[in-house]
Design an enzyme around this catalytic site. Structure first.
Site, PDB file in Angstrom:
ATOM      1  N   ARG A 164     -73.175  44.934  36.252  1.00 48.12           N
ATOM      2  CA  ARG A 164     -73.385  44.232  34.985  1.00 48.12           C
ATOM      3  C   ARG A 164     -74.316  43.033  35.157  1.00 48.12           C
ATOM      4  NH1 ARG A 164     -67.402  43.244  33.018  1.00 48.12           N
ATOM      5  NH2 ARG A 164     -68.491  42.065  31.381  1.00 48.12           N
TER       6      ARG A 164
ATOM      7  N   ASP B 124     -62.967  47.264  35.302  1.00 48.21           N
ATOM      8  CA  ASP B 124     -62.543  46.108  34.521  1.00 48.21           C
ATOM      9  C   ASP B 124     -62.237  46.489  33.076  1.00 48.21           C
ATOM     10  OD1 ASP B 124     -62.890  44.415  36.707  1.00 48.21           O
ATOM     11  OD2 ASP B 124     -64.991  44.023  36.218  1.00 48.21           O
TER      12      ASP B 124
ATOM     13  N   TYR C 244     -72.767  54.282  39.198  1.00 49.54           N
ATOM     14  CA  TYR C 244     -72.492  53.652  37.906  1.00 49.54           C
ATOM     15  C   TYR C 244     -73.704  53.790  36.998  1.00 49.54           C
ATOM     16  CZ  TYR C 244     -68.139  51.287  39.255  1.00 49.54           C
ATOM     17  OH  TYR C 244     -66.850  51.002  39.632  1.00 49.54           O
TER      18      TYR C 244
ATOM     19  N   ARG D   2     -61.197  49.802  41.146  1.00 50.56           N
ATOM     20  CA  ARG D   2     -60.628  49.283  39.906  1.00 50.56           C
ATOM     21  C   ARG D   2     -61.739  48.940  38.919  1.00 50.56           C
ATOM     22  NH1 ARG D   2     -56.937  44.666  42.572  1.00 50.56           N
ATOM     23  NH2 ARG D   2     -58.764  44.603  43.916  1.00 50.56           N
TER      24      ARG D   2
END
Length: 246
Positions: free
Chosen positions: A197, A52, A110, A50
């Site tokens: 992040r 964000d 990522y 999932r």
């Protein structure tokens, strides 16, 4: 009942993340509605993970079960025709019944994108984090080295939702620059909530000269989120690839 695998990309700007949430526009709900319009049956789409709110995807992978008789290539084109412009399916294929896009994922890659030119780019502001200060990429690259390998990444995990373990294995990590653009790539066997992040925010602090290169190793060993840098803005993050073999 067929099991169909989708590879898709989306601009996460106007979505409240992947997972269906009442009253919010989400990728999952939008995709399921488009599939149902073609198959005539309710479906539940299962993703590799999932993302964000505000996070983008280039190579998200999902699967769903359906009784549709449409060939995969026909389904691919038909569903795309029912999707909004900020979601595109790049591939659809029949896969074995046992395939699960989430549980079978071996690694995910990522990418976090930073722009540190003197003037923000108004056309790409939705797809990067702008730094008002020029960043030292060589220092960021050196600082990131301790993050390779298998570690407890609790220092880079937002406390909610907690997982059974915060131990993960980072198999690839790179920090690169081209002109005013920096991208931080990290591939691992799994990710904690806001892990990439938090890593990006920490490396930006090093790049700005707030912290020495050695600080990241100390943060990793502390296993305390309060010691790491801020959670970098969502719009700079992209899910690039999901790997299922090896």
């Amino acid at each position: 009942m067929r099991n169909i695998r989708l590879t898709l990309g989306y601009d996460g700007t106007d979505f409240n993340g992947w997972q269906t949430q009442p009253g919010f526009r989400t990728v999952q709900e939008t995709l399921e509605a488009a599939i149902a319009a073609i198959t005539g049956e309710p479906v539940r789409v299962n993703a590799s993970g999932r993302t964000d709110a505000g996070v983008h995807a280039v190579g998200q992978v999902a699967n769903f079960y359906s009784n549709t008789r449409h060939a995969a290539d026909v389904l691919h084109r038909a569903v795309n025709a029912h999707l909004p412009a900020d979601i595109v399916i790049s591939e659809a294929a029949d896969v074995p019944q046992a395939f699960d896009a989430n549980r079978d994922a071996k690694r995910k890659l990522y990418r976090y994108v930073i722009h540190d030119g003197p003037v923000p780019n108004p056309f790409l502001r939705r797809y990067c984090c702008h730094s008002r200060h020029r960043l030292d990429v060589q220092a960021m690259r050196q600082a990131a080295e301790p993050l390779r390998g298998r570690h407890d990444f609790h220092s880079f995990e937002t406390d909610w939702p907690n997982r059974m373990s915060s131990v993960r294995t980072v198999t690839h990590l790179a920090v690169n620059r081209l002109a005013d653009w920096i991208w931080f790539d990290v591939e691992a066997d799994g990710f904690l909530y806001n892990m990439v992040r938090a890593m990006a925010g920490t490396l930006i602090n090093v790049g700005r000269g707030y912290w020495p290169v050695s600080q990241v190793s100390l943060i990793l060993g502390a296993e305390d989120r309060r010691t790491a840098g801020p959670t970098a803005p969502a719009q700079g993050l992209f899910l690039m690839r999901v790997t299922y073999t090896g």
